[in-house]
Write an enzyme that holds these catalytic residues in place. Structure first.
Site, PDB file in Angstrom:
ATOM      1  N   HIS A 124      10.732 -19.659 -35.434  1.00  0.00           N
ATOM      2  CA  HIS A 124       9.546 -19.214 -36.167  1.00  0.00           C
ATOM      3  C   HIS A 124       9.770 -17.740 -36.526  1.00  0.00           C
ATOM      4  O   HIS A 124      10.463 -17.024 -35.803  1.00  0.00           O
ATOM      5  CB  HIS A 124       8.356 -19.361 -35.213  1.00  0.00           C
ATOM      6  CG  HIS A 124       7.018 -19.093 -35.823  1.00  0.00           C
ATOM      7  ND1 HIS A 124       6.510 -17.828 -35.957  1.00  0.00           N
ATOM      8  CD2 HIS A 124       6.066 -19.935 -36.298  1.00  0.00           C
ATOM      9  CE1 HIS A 124       5.297 -17.899 -36.489  1.00  0.00           C
ATOM     10  NE2 HIS A 124       5.005 -19.165 -36.706  1.00  0.00           N
ATOM     11  N   ASP A 202      10.666 -18.965 -26.355  1.00  0.00           N
ATOM     12  CA  ASP A 202       9.434 -19.047 -27.138  1.00  0.00           C
ATOM     13  C   ASP A 202       8.772 -20.384 -26.797  1.00  0.00           C
ATOM     14  O   ASP A 202       9.209 -21.444 -27.254  1.00  0.00           O
ATOM     15  CB  ASP A 202       9.770 -18.954 -28.627  1.00  0.00           C
ATOM     16  CG  ASP A 202       8.538 -19.142 -29.509  1.00  0.00           C
ATOM     17  OD1 ASP A 202       7.459 -19.424 -28.975  1.00  0.00           O
ATOM     18  OD2 ASP A 202       8.686 -19.016 -30.740  1.00  0.00           O
ATOM     19  N   GLN A 205       5.228 -23.731 -28.787  1.00  0.00           N
ATOM     20  CA  GLN A 205       5.023 -25.152 -29.099  1.00  0.00           C
ATOM     21  C   GLN A 205       5.308 -26.080 -27.913  1.00  0.00           C
ATOM     22  O   GLN A 205       5.108 -27.282 -28.025  1.00  0.00           O
ATOM     23  CB  GLN A 205       5.927 -25.576 -30.273  1.00  0.00           C
ATOM     24  CG  GLN A 205       5.607 -24.886 -31.596  1.00  0.00           C
ATOM     25  CD  GLN A 205       4.261 -25.294 -32.182  1.00  0.00           C
ATOM     26  OE1 GLN A 205       3.613 -26.234 -31.708  1.00  0.00           O
ATOM     27  NE2 GLN A 205       3.831 -24.595 -33.211  1.00  0.00           N
ATOM     28  N   LYS A 228      -3.072 -22.329 -29.203  1.00  0.00           N
ATOM     29  CA  LYS A 228      -2.409 -23.613 -29.428  1.00  0.00           C
ATOM     30  C   LYS A 228      -2.576 -24.542 -28.230  1.00  0.00           C
ATOM     31  O   LYS A 228      -2.076 -25.663 -28.224  1.00  0.00           O
ATOM     32  CB  LYS A 228      -0.910 -23.399 -29.686  1.00  0.00           C
ATOM     33  CG  LYS A 228      -0.616 -22.666 -31.003  1.00  0.00           C
ATOM     34  CD  LYS A 228       0.861 -22.691 -31.303  1.00  0.00           C
ATOM     35  CE  LYS A 228       1.302 -21.607 -32.263  1.00  0.00           C
ATOM     36  NZ  LYS A 228       1.000 -21.878 -33.668  1.00  0.00           N
ATOM     37  N   CYS A 370       6.193 -20.741 -41.564  1.00  0.00           N
ATOM     38  CA  CYS A 370       6.713 -19.515 -40.934  1.00  0.00           C
ATOM     39  C   CYS A 370       8.112 -19.736 -40.372  1.00  0.00           C
ATOM     40  O   CYS A 370       8.464 -19.189 -39.332  1.00  0.00           O
ATOM     41  CB  CYS A 370       5.789 -19.012 -39.833  1.00  0.00           C
ATOM     42  SG  CYS A 370       4.202 -18.488 -40.442  1.00  0.00           S
TER      43      CYS A 370
END
Ligand SMILES: Cc1ncc(COP(=O)(O)O)c(C=O)c1O
Lengths: 415, 134
Positions: A124, A202, A205, A228, A370
């Protein structure tokens, strides 16, 4: 393991009662942001109505309550990702802010001219741009691990090649927000550590959708966003071990991050507060605590199993439709695929697809998500449409999406 | 969003565009894109006196942006430059017979924005406020 009861879960999400263009709202954009259960909404309301106060300072009842609730949320977050202590959880604005904090504090201190920084083509923008900026400031080299030709995962040779450059830091997403690929972070961080690299994961997600264990992953840094994961926006987490955090310089100066202030100098507060200058996002932290509690009550392994099933179901349906392509792992290989399906319909622009979906009350996203290097340079597309799933989605929601694909195909005659 | 945005006419103009292509040695040409969507257009104008004699476009994008470009180029051919300079979002709404709505307005106005921009460029004028707003 018993499955989750989606029809019961749906009742916890007031927004799912909305009617859009005469149809019930089918929300398939949880990779962008999740919806919020009433348990989270009520927790924030309760804070405002009963113990709204600044934290860390008031010597009175409601301030103590607010401080306790805020720290409780950090305790829950710490446990949720298996860090050793809530002192290792820094609250930021979002995952982006967390990555920037690492690049600006740890990076500024540790990256030198000629050093390598390793990321991948499926990142991202938030895990690309801060490193680009750091590399530019320092004269360091930013390396991208390639995505393999079948667009499923990171290319093994490219991975090995780039690890052999002995990067100072390896920053990778655990789950791609476009392909849904779940990367083998555990294996990669073992290799990276053996070459002396630090590893940033990261988790924007992954954390909402599967059990996450920073120790098992070998993450030196781990970032995620509350919004999220059923929680409020404006709150992110940065995890690093106490040892690493102690050595990092603070980035933002001000109240709460100090122990003492004199005219000429100041001394820093202990971690995590050293990194949280100024009045915190108190309601955000408290709401996030409620979100974690909700996720725990459903169970992260069950959430993962549910999303696997719904993703397999959706892919099977989509793969059966002519002139529609889904990217990433196919239905018969779902082990390393999260509930994110990017797709295109031949001859139809992804934005037109999203507009037609919207006319059926089905919310999906279209664009570069993104992740311009991935969408433009790897997939060679101007944009893709994306549907993504969460605990409140069921097969009926997928059926609505499939109907919308069929409707798109009737509107565009050439397809 | 009501689906009349995908009126038959827009779709047929998207799938079978009019005025698609280049003009050799145009009076002026201008390239624009819409970075959010990735819509991309180049407009070619042949101008005689104060009239737009011929106009063509090349580009890639969604049905709204490309379908509108096809319809708009048909509509403006032969009109005076000053007439085109006065066109705005309302012209587009009338032309395509509906309101594109906030999510798609940039797609619908891309061709007009580029066309007006090219006419200002031709006349060595700064684009006016109404063009910048498109
Ligand atoms: C993989 C990934 N990383 C990072 C982010 C950034 O999250 P935020 O915008 O909450 O900072 C996102 C959000 O879309 C993401 O999908």
């Amino acid at each position: 393991m018993a499955g989750i009861d989606v029809s019961k879960i749906k009742q916890d999400f007031p927004i799912l009662n909305r009617v859009i263009n005469g149809k019930r709202l089918v929300y398939l954009d949880s990779a962008a942001t999740s919806q919020k259960p009433k348990q989270v909404i009520e927790k924030i309301k309760d804070y405002y109505e009963n113990y709204n106060a600044n934290i860390h300072r008031g010597i009175y009842k409601i301030s103590e309550e607010a401080t306790e609730a805020y720290i409780d949320s950090k305790r829950a977050a710490s446990k949720f990702i298996n860090s050793s202590s809530y002192n290792e959880i820094i609250y930021t604005k979002n995952a982006t802010d967390s990555i920037n904090l690492v690049a600006l504090s740890w990076g500024e201190q540790n990256i030198k001219s000629g050093d390598h920084i390793m990321i991948s083509e499926m990142e991202h923008h938030s895990n690309i741009v801060p490193w680009q900026m750091l590399a530019k400031r320092k004269g360091a080299v930013l390396d991208f691990v390639r995505v393999n030709d079948d667009l499923t995962s990171l290319d093994k040779d490219s991975l090995a090649e780039n690890l052999d450059k002995c990067p100072k830091i390896v920053a990778l997403t655990q789950v791609s927000n476009v392909l849904g690929t779940i990367n083998d972070i555990r294996g990669i961080s073992r290799e990276a550590h053996s070459r002396g690299a630090m590893v940033l994961v990261d988790g924007a997600q992954s954390t909402p959708h599967m059990p996450v264990d920073v120790k098992d992953l070998g993450a030196d840094f781990f970032v995620a966003s509350s919004h999220k994961m059923l929680g409020p926006a404006g709150l992110g987490i940065l995890y690093a071990s106490s040892k690493v955090l102690e050595e990092m310089p603070p980035l933002i100066g001000g109240g709460d991050m100090i122990l003492t202030v004199e005219k000429e100098r100041s001394t820093w507060n202990t971690i995590p507060w050293k990194f949280e200058a100024g009045t915190a996002n108190i309601e955000g932290g408290i709401g996030f605590g409620a979100a974690i509690e909700y996720l725990n009550s459903v169970g992260m392994s069950r959430i993962r199993e549910h999303e696997k099933e719904i993703t397999r179901y959706a892919l099977e349906m989509i793969e059966g439709i002519k002139n529609v392509r889904a990217y990433g792992y196919p239905a018969n290989n779902i082990k390393d695929k999260a509930g994110v399906i990017s797709f295109t319909i031949d001859g139809v622009h992804p934005h037109d697809v999203a507009t037609i979906f919207d006319s059926d009350g089905v919310a999906i996203r279209a664009g570069h998500h993104c992740a311009m290097p991935l969408v433009k340079s790897v997939l060679h597309l101007p944009a893709v449409s994306r549907m993504s799933f969460y605990i409140y989605n069921d097969e009926r929601d997928v059926d609505a999406a499939v109907e919308a694909i069929k409707k798109t195909k009737t509107i565009f005659k050439k397809v | 969003m009501p689906l009349d945005i995908y009126a038959e006419e827009i779709i047929s103009n998207y799938e079978h565009p009019h005025n698609k292509g280049k003009i050799d040695s145009p009076s002026v040409k201008l390239h624009e894109n819409n970075p959010v969507c990735g819509d991309d257009i180049t407009i070619y104008c042949a101008i005689k006196g104060d009239r737009l004699e011929d106009v063509k476009f090349e580009g890639d994008g969604c049905a709204i942006s490309m379908g509108t470009a096809s319809m708009l180029t048909d509509f403006v051919k032969g009109k005076s430059l000053s007439e085109i300079e006065r066109m705005d979002l309302n012209t587009i709404k009338e032309l395509i017979g509906m309101d594109p709505g906030p999510a798609r307005v940039k797609c619908a106005t891309l061709a007009l924005k580029t066309l007006k921009g090219s006419l200002f460029l031709y006349q060595h004028k700064e684009p006016d406020a109404s063009t910048k707003e498109l």
